[in-house]
Design an enzyme around this catalytic site. Structure first.
Site, short mmCIF file in Angstrom:
data_model
loop_
_atom_site.label_atom_id
_atom_site.label_comp_id
_atom_site.label_asym_id
_atom_site.label_seq_id
_atom_site.Cartn_x
_atom_site.Cartn_y
_atom_site.Cartn_z
N ASN A 8 0.89 -1.14 -0.11
CA ASN A 8 -0.09 -0.07 -0.08
C ASN A 8 0.97 1.24 -0.19
O ASN A 8 1.37 1.54 1.01
CB ASN A 8 -0.97 0.02 1.15
CG ASN A 8 -1.91 1.22 1.12
OD1 ASN A 8 -1.80 2.08 0.67
ND2 ASN A 8 -2.91 0.84 2.04
N LYS A 15 3.37 0.99 3.27
CA LYS A 15 3.12 -0.39 4.17
C LYS A 15 3.07 -1.62 3.40
O LYS A 15 2.79 -1.44 2.18
CB LYS A 15 1.79 -0.14 4.69
CG LYS A 15 1.48 1.24 5.75
CD LYS A 15 0.30 1.10 6.52
CE LYS A 15 -0.90 1.30 5.46
NZ LYS A 15 -2.15 1.48 6.34
N ARG A 94 -2.40 -1.81 -3.75
CA ARG A 94 -3.68 -1.06 -3.63
C ARG A 94 -3.65 0.19 -4.61
O ARG A 94 -2.45 0.89 -4.40
CB ARG A 94 -3.80 -0.42 -2.35
CG ARG A 94 -5.13 0.38 -2.06
CD ARG A 94 -5.23 0.82 -0.65
NE ARG A 94 -6.26 1.91 -0.48
CZ ARG A 94 -5.98 3.02 -0.17
NH1 ARG A 94 -4.86 3.62 -0.29
NH2 ARG A 94 -7.23 3.87 -0.06
N HIS A 183 -13.09 2.89 -1.04
CA HIS A 183 -13.23 1.78 -0.03
C HIS A 183 -13.96 0.59 -0.31
O HIS A 183 -14.24 -0.30 0.21
CB HIS A 183 -13.97 2.56 1.18
CG HIS A 183 -13.35 3.43 1.96
ND1 HIS A 183 -14.00 4.45 2.73
CD2 HIS A 183 -11.98 3.58 2.17
CE1 HIS A 183 -13.30 5.40 3.24
NE2 HIS A 183 -12.03 4.75 2.86
N HIS A 211 -18.26 2.23 6.60
CA HIS A 211 -16.69 2.25 6.72
C HIS A 211 -16.27 3.62 7.46
O HIS A 211 -16.33 4.48 6.73
CB HIS A 211 -16.04 2.03 5.55
CG HIS A 211 -14.58 1.88 5.49
ND1 HIS A 211 -13.73 0.91 5.35
CD2 HIS A 211 -13.61 2.98 5.83
CE1 HIS A 211 -12.45 1.24 5.64
NE2 HIS A 211 -12.29 2.55 5.74
N GLY A 215 -11.25 8.57 7.01
CA GLY A 215 -11.96 8.69 5.57
C GLY A 215 -13.38 7.87 6.06
O GLY A 215 -13.25 6.74 6.74
N ARG A 244 -12.22 15.82 6.07
CA ARG A 244 -13.03 16.22 4.80
C ARG A 244 -14.30 16.37 5.21
O ARG A 244 -15.15 16.17 6.04
CB ARG A 244 -12.95 14.99 3.86
CG ARG A 244 -11.65 14.40 3.40
CD ARG A 244 -11.82 13.29 2.70
NE ARG A 244 -10.46 12.78 2.47
CZ ARG A 244 -10.33 11.21 2.56
NH1 ARG A 244 -11.41 10.58 2.40
NH2 ARG A 244 -8.99 10.68 2.56
N ASP A 285 -9.58 13.62 15.43
CA ASP A 285 -9.47 12.46 16.11
C ASP A 285 -10.87 12.28 16.87
O ASP A 285 -11.25 13.19 17.63
CB ASP A 285 -8.37 12.42 16.75
CG ASP A 285 -8.05 10.92 17.55
OD1 ASP A 285 -9.28 10.21 18.00
OD2 ASP A 285 -6.96 10.55 17.52
N MET A 286 -11.66 11.32 16.46
CA MET A 286 -12.96 10.89 17.03
C MET A 286 -12.86 10.90 18.55
O MET A 286 -13.53 11.24 19.41
CB MET A 286 -13.71 9.75 16.44
CG MET A 286 -14.87 9.36 16.93
SD MET A 286 -16.23 10.77 17.13
CE MET A 286 -17.03 10.62 15.36
N ARG A 287 -11.78 10.30 18.89
CA ARG A 287 -11.60 10.01 20.62
C ARG A 287 -11.44 11.29 21.17
O ARG A 287 -12.13 11.45 22.28
CB ARG A 287 -10.28 9.22 20.62
CG ARG A 287 -10.46 7.57 20.18
CD ARG A 287 -8.99 6.94 20.27
NE ARG A 287 -8.16 7.68 18.89
CZ ARG A 287 -7.07 7.26 18.84
NH1 ARG A 287 -6.64 6.30 19.37
NH2 ARG A 287 -6.34 7.94 17.81
N ASN A 337 -14.39 0.39 16.86
CA ASN A 337 -14.20 0.51 18.17
C ASN A 337 -14.73 1.84 18.86
O ASN A 337 -14.52 1.86 20.24
CB ASN A 337 -12.27 1.22 18.20
CG ASN A 337 -11.41 0.05 17.48
OD1 ASN A 337 -11.57 -1.17 17.93
ND2 ASN A 337 -10.74 0.72 16.51
N GLU A 387 -8.52 -5.13 4.78
CA GLU A 387 -8.08 -4.84 3.24
C GLU A 387 -6.92 -5.60 2.80
O GLU A 387 -6.90 -5.76 1.49
CB GLU A 387 -8.10 -3.37 3.05
CG GLU A 387 -9.43 -2.49 3.43
CD GLU A 387 -9.44 -1.15 3.25
OE1 GLU A 387 -9.26 -0.49 2.38
OE2 GLU A 387 -8.72 -0.54 4.44
#
Length: 402
Positions: A8, A15, A94, A183, A211, A215, A244, A285-287, A337, A387
């Site tokens: 990727n 990665k 990918r 995705h 998903h 993103g 975004r 960051d959602m957390r 999570n 993925e």
């Protein structure tokens, strides 16, 4: 067992995973090694290689992707597994944008490289970087089949009424303006995994996959086929994301150009990198957003309300498109999570047949699981995406076809 190297590649990093699997249809697999090469082209690069024996890191300048691949090969030589003994069957890559040319995994040739390069006009931040990785990998592994797996391929089944934008038709055709969706590799993997979890034929199921990561995208899957998806010509359309904006009135751009003096590059940067949760709260960051909301921050609480409102908007639309739903599935970092996001999304959907089990939803389990009650008319599930495994499966299948 067959061994596939999955790559990727980004603009300044890549990665990789070395995956052993029985065959292209198998979900049973073993990750033999994984790694990350980053800060390519910068003054100080870094590489990390992980096996069952541990993680090994190195920091040094990495001139380009070719140098990065040589660093990866050195790590395999020093720390294993031995790639010669592994007998790699394929290298899977990918690729973000396949336009309307690529409907499935494709063995890379010079013509395919040229097509990916041409499609860079539709994904300038992604395809050129994906292509760099392909070229470097083909140099490193010249005698192994290389297979491109496209994020857009799963959505090639969208009907014209789903992918067509209502603008000048000739202009749209000339500049390839339409909905492509992204995705797709994750949506395909997760919808198939959901069917296995439920013990039901995929062909008979109506599934909505969410998903949700930095993103985020939604996908309506009927009988294993994508019929609607929230991302469009680019990954900007649709849900609220980390940085975004997702959906908005296009005339906002004209207004900001006229009134705020923002140019094209500034508007691009605004919508792709300084909007979403980041634009609403100062963090993507959602957390962090949820922590702030729990501590009484009204701005953070408002952002979460916007986020879940947009999710329910798409769920309702896809419920209508599918004529009902058998399962709604959460996946990716936030989806897998974050129990609060799942709860805020599902609690108001009882009228659609979704009955959330609060205790199941609160479980910190990392496994595939049901979070709806036993009596719920619609199954609500959490299914971890993979993925890399899906790319390995598709690469192996394409490399051995015919």
């Amino acid at each position: 067992m067959s061994v596939v190297l999955v790559i990727n590649s980004g603009s300044s990093s890549f990665k990789y995973q070395l995956i052993a699997l029985e065959d292209a249809g198998s979900t049973d697999h073993e990750v033999l090694a994984s790694g990350l090469v980053e800060r390519i082209g910068e003054a100080s690069g870094a590489a990390r290689h992980t096996t069952a024996a541990g993680t090994h890191s190195v920091e040094r300048p990495i001139e380009d992707h070719t140098a990065g691949f040589q660093l990866m090969l050195t790590a395999f030589e020093q720390y294993g597994p031995d790639l010669a003994e592994a007998d790699i069957a394929a290298v899977g890559h990918r690729v973000v944008h396949g336009g309307k040319r690529f409907f499935g995994p494709t063995v890379v040739t010079q013509k395919v490289e040229d097509d990916i390069d041409d499609l860079g006009a539709l994904a300038p931040l992604h395809n050129p970087a994906n292509l760099e990785g392909i070229r470097a990998a083909r140099t490193a592994f010249p005698d192994v089949p290389h297979v491109a797996v496209f994020d857009t391929a799963f959505h090639q089944t969208l009907a014209p009424e789903a992918y067509t934008y209502a603008i000048d038709a000739e202009l749209a055709e000339r500049y390839r303006v339409r909905r492509y969706g992204f995705h797709g590799t994750s949506h395909k993997f997760v919808s198939e995994a959901a069917a296995r979890f439920l013990g039901r034929p995929l062909e008979e199921l109506r599934i909505i996959v969410l998903h949700l990561g930095n993103g985020a995208s939604a996908c309506a899957v009927r009988g294993g086929v994508s019929v609607e998806t929230s991302m469009g010509m680019t990954p900007l359309e649709g849900l609220v994301m980390g940085s975004r904006s997702g959906d908005m009135d296009p005339a906002v751009l004209f207004h900001l150009h006229r009134q705020a003096g923002l140019g094209v590059e500034q508007l691009d940067d605004l919508l792709n990198r300084r909007s979403g949760l980041l634009g609403l709260t100062g963090t993507g960051d959602m957390r962090d957003v949820q922590k702030a909301a729990a501590e009484g921050d009204e701005t953070a609480a408002s952002a979460l309300a916007v986020y879940s409102h947009r999710l329910r908007h798409y769920i309702g639309a896809y419920f209508a498109h599918l004529g009902g739903m058998d399962a709604i599935v959460f996946t990716a970092g936030v989806g897998e999570n974050n129990a609060n996001v799942r709860a805020e999304t599902l609690r108001p959907l009882a009228h659609l047949g979704v009955e959330l089990d609060e205790e199941r939803n609160a479980s910190p389990s990392r496994e595939a699981r049901r979070i709806s009650t036993e009596g719920s008319a619609v199954d609500a599930l959490v299914i971890p995406t993979n993925e890399e495994l899906e790319i390995a499966r598709q690469a192996l299948g394409a490399s051995t076809a015919g």
